[in-house]
Design an enzyme around this catalytic site. Structure first.
Site, PDB file in Angstrom:
ATOM      1  N   HIS A  77      41.503  40.083  37.943  1.00 53.07           N
ATOM      2  CA  HIS A  77      42.566  39.255  38.601  1.00 53.07           C
ATOM      3  C   HIS A  77      43.353  38.484  37.586  1.00 53.07           C
ATOM      4  CE1 HIS A  77      39.740  36.197  36.836  1.00 53.07           C
ATOM      5  NE2 HIS A  77      40.494  35.198  37.255  1.00 53.07           N
TER       6      HIS A  77
HETATM    7  N1  UDP Z   1      32.999  35.409  42.339  1.00 51.46           N
HETATM    8  C1  UDP Z   1      32.501  35.785  43.646  1.00 51.46           C
HETATM    9  N2  UDP Z   1      33.095  36.477  44.689  1.00 51.46           N
HETATM   10  C2  UDP Z   1      33.916  37.549  44.046  1.00 51.46           C
HETATM   11  C3  UDP Z   1      34.305  37.427  42.748  1.00 51.46           C
HETATM   12  C4  UDP Z   1      33.731  36.374  41.977  1.00 51.46           C
HETATM   13  O1  UDP Z   1      31.997  34.701  44.317  1.00 51.46           O
HETATM   14  O2  UDP Z   1      34.376  38.357  44.882  1.00 51.46           O
HETATM   15  C5  UDP Z   1      32.477  34.222  41.718  1.00 51.46           C
HETATM   16  C6  UDP Z   1      31.872  34.979  40.376  1.00 51.46           C
HETATM   17  O3  UDP Z   1      30.542  35.133  40.669  1.00 51.46           O
HETATM   18  C7  UDP Z   1      32.237  33.245  39.439  1.00 51.46           C
HETATM   19  C8  UDP Z   1      33.436  32.957  39.932  1.00 51.46           C
HETATM   20  O4  UDP Z   1      33.564  33.595  41.060  1.00 51.46           O
HETATM   21  O5  UDP Z   1      31.014  32.477  39.677  1.00 51.46           O
HETATM   22  C9  UDP Z   1      34.579  33.564  38.886  1.00 51.46           C
HETATM   23  O6  UDP Z   1      35.660  33.253  39.471  1.00 51.46           O
HETATM   24  P1  UDP Z   1      36.876  34.266  38.914  1.00 51.46           P
HETATM   25  O7  UDP Z   1      36.521  35.318  38.426  1.00 51.46           O
HETATM   26  O8  UDP Z   1      37.785  34.260  40.020  1.00 51.46           O
HETATM   27  O9  UDP Z   1      37.402  33.146  37.797  1.00 51.46           O
HETATM   28  P2  UDP Z   1      37.316  32.945  36.204  1.00 51.46           P
HETATM   29  O10 UDP Z   1      35.973  32.910  36.189  1.00 51.46           O
HETATM   30  O11 UDP Z   1      37.764  34.043  35.444  1.00 51.46           O
HETATM   31  O12 UDP Z   1      37.950  31.859  35.712  1.00 51.46           O
END
Ligand code: UDP
Length: 356
Positions: free
Chosen positions: A209
């Protein structure tokens, strides 16, 4: 009179809902804090926002803005203005921001302008790559903050290198707390393995993403190829982020290949269940790199660097450009699911109460 025990927490993006899930319930239990949740509207789709509030029982935000500018600068400007209004009405004793999104940046700037103490949760993370918008957001938030709550000691060291040494606390990871809180429920209630006909330890999970990956057609094509190659070994579930789906459509790239199961983003309980039984995780998500470790699943990070250096050093994670894992060890810094309790204590100790 200003009540220091009144806190305004800014959320807006998926990982912030997960962190708020862990901290808000600890603040509610602590009783001596009143927390007001402000949702900027950065993530707004049902499966990127509403599902987390519903399934995790997160309190409804008192303020729910609808900031949807297409350019990041305009979005941040609109968020600052909206948050400013909420802060003028609520007059909190402190503002809490999480992580490194545009909502974090807007919350930090609004609090600093209003001269309200700012608490940054997940302070001190650095990729040392300023081309990442998240890196810029973190640096600004850290330098405006009055209290720095770090997940790891290496994050506190990053802050020290930038001259930030006061009110820095290593508290562990709220995402570890969230995993502790949700895994059992997910095991009982999630039907995602059945729905997708997956066998325990017989599949992998992929997510992409980051703007750094989705904005570059060649890089995105390379990542899709990498995921497809892994899918030759075992099915790969790929809950596709809306930004990635838009970019793929724009560049004419098809993530659907043999063995790649492309689905809409899933709720946290389904993700927890998917991770718990996965054989491998391929991701550019900061949260998922750590959650892979929490579930003791090896991870491949789809980036050329990571802030979560402990996951690499302890052998649970590797960059996609590096073929080998290091020797596997446990990671102490992430804590035992007790980060929220430590944060509540830091807030108690660190926020001045008014004299009667
Ligand atoms: N997550 C979720 N569903 C999805 C993808 C990610 O619940 O389809 C959760 C994942 O388990 C984690 C969080 O979203 O807790 C991570 O978010 P993201 O990857 O958007 O952001 P980042 O962690 O890179 O800031």
């Amino acid at each position: 009179m200003v009540q220091p025990s009144k806190l305004v927490t800014i959320v807006g993006a998926r990982p912030q809902f997960i962190k708020a899930f862990a901290l808000s319930r600890a603040l509610a239990e602590a009783a001596d804090f009143e927390e007001i949740l402000v949702h900027t509207g950065q993530h707004f789709d049902a499966n990127m926002s509403t599902v987390f509030f519903e399934e995790l029982g997160i309190r409804r935000p008192k303020y729910h803005f609808d900031v949807q500018a297409s350019e990041p600068g305009a979005a941040v400007a609109q968020m600052i203005s909206a948050i400013e209004g909420a802060l003028q009405t609520e007059k909190p004793g402190a503002v809490i921001v999480y992580g490194d999104t545009n909502s974090t940046l807007a919350g930090a700037l609004a609090a600093a302008q209003a001269r309200i103490p700012l608490v940054h949760v997940e302070a001190g993370m650095r990729s040392f790559n300023r081309r990442m918008p998240e890196e810029v957001n973190r640096i600004v938030a850290d330098h405006l903050s009055d209290m720095h709550l770090c997940v790891t000691h290496s994050a506190a060291e990053n802050l020290a290198r930038e001259g930030i040494v006061r009110n820095v606390h290593v508290v562990g990871d709220l995402m570890q707390d969230a995993t502790h809180l949700a895994t059992e429920t997910a095991e009982r209630t999630s039907t995602i393995l059945k729905r997708l006909s997956l066998a325990q330890k017989g599949y992998g999970v992929a997510t992409v993403h980051r703007a750094g990956n989705t904005d570059d057609p060649n890089l995105l094509a390379g990542l899709f190829d990498f995921i497809a190659a892994e899918a030759q070994r075992r099915p790969i579930v790929f809950p596709i982020h809306p930004r990635t789906a838009r970019a793929a459509a724009e560049f004419g790239l098809d993530p659907c290949r043999m063995g790649v199961i492309v689905i809409e983003p899933v709720g946290y309980l389904d993700m927890c269940h998917l991770l718990h039984h996965a054989k491998i995780v391929l991701t550019d998500s900061g949260g998922l790199q750590k959650e892979a470790y929490f579930h003791r699943v090896p991870c491949v990070t789809l980036r050329d660097e990571t802030e979560w250096v402990e996951t690499i050093a302890c052998g649970w994670n590797r960059l996609w450009t590096v073929p080998d894992y290091r020797e596997r060890r446990e990671i102490a810094d992430f804590g035992q699911g007790d980060a929220a309790a430590k944060i509540v204590q830091c807030l108690r100790d660190g926020l001045q109460r008014p004299a009667n």
